[in-house]
Design a protein around this motif. Structure first.
Motif, PDB file in Angstrom:
ATOM      1  N   TYR A 131       0.825  -1.210   0.000  1.00 43.82           N
ATOM      2  CA  TYR A 131       0.000   0.000   0.000  1.00 43.82           C
ATOM      3  C   TYR A 131       0.860   1.262   0.000  1.00 43.82           C
ATOM      4  N   THR A 132       1.908   1.268   0.849  1.00 46.96           N
ATOM      5  CA  THR A 132       2.729   2.482   0.977  1.00 46.96           C
ATOM      6  C   THR A 132       3.877   2.510  -0.031  1.00 46.96           C
ATOM      7  N   ARG A 134       6.670   1.192   0.465  1.00 43.30           N
ATOM      8  CA  ARG A 134       7.874   1.384   1.279  1.00 43.30           C
ATOM      9  C   ARG A 134       8.259   0.024   1.850  1.00 43.30           C
ATOM     10  N   ASP A 198      10.404   8.804   4.901  1.00 41.82           N
ATOM     11  CA  ASP A 198       9.678   8.274   3.740  1.00 41.82           C
ATOM     12  C   ASP A 198      10.021   6.821   3.402  1.00 41.82           C
ATOM     13  N   ALA A 201       7.058   1.791   6.163  1.00 47.20           N
ATOM     14  CA  ALA A 201       5.715   1.410   5.712  1.00 47.20           C
ATOM     15  C   ALA A 201       4.733   1.415   6.877  1.00 47.20           C
ATOM     16  N   CYS A 202       5.159   0.814   7.986  1.00 45.48           N
ATOM     17  CA  CYS A 202       4.242   0.759   9.131  1.00 45.48           C
ATOM     18  C   CYS A 202       4.991   0.699  10.440  1.00 45.48           C
ATOM     19  N   LYS A 233       2.855   9.638   6.796  1.00 43.76           N
ATOM     20  CA  LYS A 233       2.154   8.746   5.866  1.00 43.76           C
ATOM     21  C   LYS A 233       2.577   7.282   6.053  1.00 43.76           C
ATOM     22  N   THR A 234       2.819   6.948   7.309  1.00 37.38           N
ATOM     23  CA  THR A 234       3.154   5.578   7.696  1.00 37.38           C
ATOM     24  C   THR A 234       1.908   4.963   8.318  1.00 37.38           C
ATOM     25  N   LEU A 235       1.679   3.678   8.071  1.00 34.95           N
ATOM     26  CA  LEU A 235       0.492   3.048   8.647  1.00 34.95           C
ATOM     27  C   LEU A 235       0.751   2.641  10.095  1.00 34.95           C
TER      28      LEU A 235
END
Ligand SMILES: *Cc1c(COP(=O)(O)O)cnc(C)c1O
Length: 430
Positions: A131-132, A134, A198, A201-202, A233-235
């Motif tokens: 999704y990200t 990353r 950046d 991801a999470c 913008k990290t989950l």
């Protein structure tokens, strides 16, 4: 107390399985002695192969919130199994369990069923990365997320470290994508985000860490994680495999009132059969195959018998006052233990939330991170565990594990347990 049959079974099992078991904590390595082979359970009690009876606070490590062989769960299993165990095609039971969960949980919109907690977390990590777009993930020392490669890591020595593998067979290159920091430390998280801008991801956390002691976090800390994830913008990933449906139907998200981006559940969700689940917003879940390009599949996923057991169990959890009653019983147990043990020594503590409790030998008022646990204090737990077993009280065989009160525990069980604790602690303190 006779142990002959368990001992013979364990000797035999050692020929077939490494260490004689199919999951390491069962081997009693950290408390010593032979694991008990369990023959049956009913309600709050279990019986071993030698016919000894115990009041059980392990509850299969969490799933059995109603106790053993609950009639409603068993009836659902029997009725469903009559029609076949698995089809590899959708069944209405999957919709039914999903409805039960989603209609009573405002933190997730769509879900995917899998067959274990490990599988749920592993799949959801892939989703977060897909999704990200990353690669890195940030986890906390002392949180357990199952045994998938990128999560089998422990912290190094710095404030922010790449993990060291905590298992042979996990390549360094895998764990180089996993950043490990201490719980309850805002600076470490800020530093990680600064260093890996950046790229994360999470952030995955057990919001109620309960696999390495019970390391209760401050709400402000969880809110801080929510905020820093949003800014970057990290989950934010709540792994609620152990506390989901345990401290309330909406788990830790509901308890703290914090909206994570991804949630995993396991254990209680399957009513004692193998079920795991990950869920998120419809928008995030749309990235999962066949709708999206993050692949994840399972031959036995959404298994009808397991779904039926889950439906039966979660339906009971939704009864009015179910969780307040469990919490009341847990408080009663803890108060009774403190009373009967007449503990002068402030080193003995029981930490708890809802129906989860953890026995610790510490002077600290709170224990919020793995480093605060004194490994040497486990020698007291070893004695306590043995003395309690001899008195018919079964706790998980490790001082790092929590215990669970279930619906089936009666007041008589709890009082008997408190008396046993009083006697056992006297021996421990000698
Ligand atoms: C138990 C647990 C897992 C792993 O679940 P399994 O069903 O044992 O694979 C993952 N995360 C947490 C928080 C757990 O408690």
């Amino acid at each position: 107390m006779k142990r002959e049959k368990s001992e013979a079974l364990f000797e035999k099992a050692k020929k077939y399985f490494p260490g004689g078991v199919n999951s390491p904590v069962r081997a009693f390595r950290s408390v010593g002695g032979t694991p008990l082979f369990i023959q049956k359970g009913k309600g709050s009690h279990i019986w071993d192969a030698d016919g000894n009876e115990f009041i059980d606070y392990c509850g299969s490590w969490g799933p059995l919130i109603l106790g053993h062989a609950n009639d409603k769960v068993n009836d659902a299993i029997k009725k469903t199994v009559e029609n076949g165990c698995t089809f590899g095609a959708p069944t209405a039971l999957e919709n039914e369990l999903a409805e039960l969960i989603l209609n009573n949980n405002k933190y997730i919109q769509k879900i995917r069923f899998v067959s274990s907690g490990t599988e749920a977390v592993m799949s959801a990590i892939r989703l977060a990365r897909g999704y990200t777009q990353r690669n890195k993930i940030l986890k906390f020392e002392g949180c357990y997320h199952g045994h998938s490669d990128s999560l089998l890591v422990k912290a190094g020595s710095g404030l922010v470290t790449f993990g060291n593998t905590s298992s042979a067979g996990v390549p360094e290159s895998f764990v180089n994508e996993t950043i490990v920091v201490s719980l309850n430390n805002e600076d470490a998280v800020k530093q990680a985000f600064a260093e890996f801008k950046d790229q994360i991801a999470c952030v995955i956390i057990e919001p109620i860490p309960a696999n390495n002691g019970l390391l209760l976090q401050r709400k402000e800390y969880l809110q801080f994680l929510r905020n820093i994830c949003t800014e970057n913008k990290t989950l934010l990933f709540f792994d609620e495999v152990i506390n989901g449906f345990r401290i309330g139907f909406e788990g830790a998200a509901g308890y703290y009132g914090i909206q994570p981006d991804i949630i995993t559940y396991g254990k209680i969700i399957g009513g004692g059969l193998p079920v795991g689940m990950y869920g998120a917003s419809a928008e995030i879940m749309a990235h999962i195959s066949p709708e999206g390009n993050v692949y994840q599949a399972g031959t036995l996923s959404g298994n009808p018998v397991a779904m039926a057991a889950g439906i039966a169990q979660l339906t009971e959890c939704l009864k009015p006052n179910f969780y307040t009653e469990l919490e009341r019983k847990t408080k009663f147990l803890i108060d009774s233990i403190y009373q009967t043990s007449k503990i002068q020594n402030s080193k003995f503590k029981i930490f708890s939330v809802g129906s989860i409790f953890w026995i610790a030998f510490t002077d600290a008022e709170f224990v919020r991170s793995a480093e605060e646990i004194d490994a040497d204090s486990m020698k007291y737990f070893r004695i306590l565990h043995k003395e309690l077993l001899d008195r018919g009280i079964y706790l998980g065989p490790s001082g790092y594990e929590v215990g669970f009160v279930c619906e089936a525990h009666t007041e008589a069980d709890l009082i008997r347990t408190a008396i046993a604790f009083g006697e056992a602690l006297e021996i421990v303190m000698k």
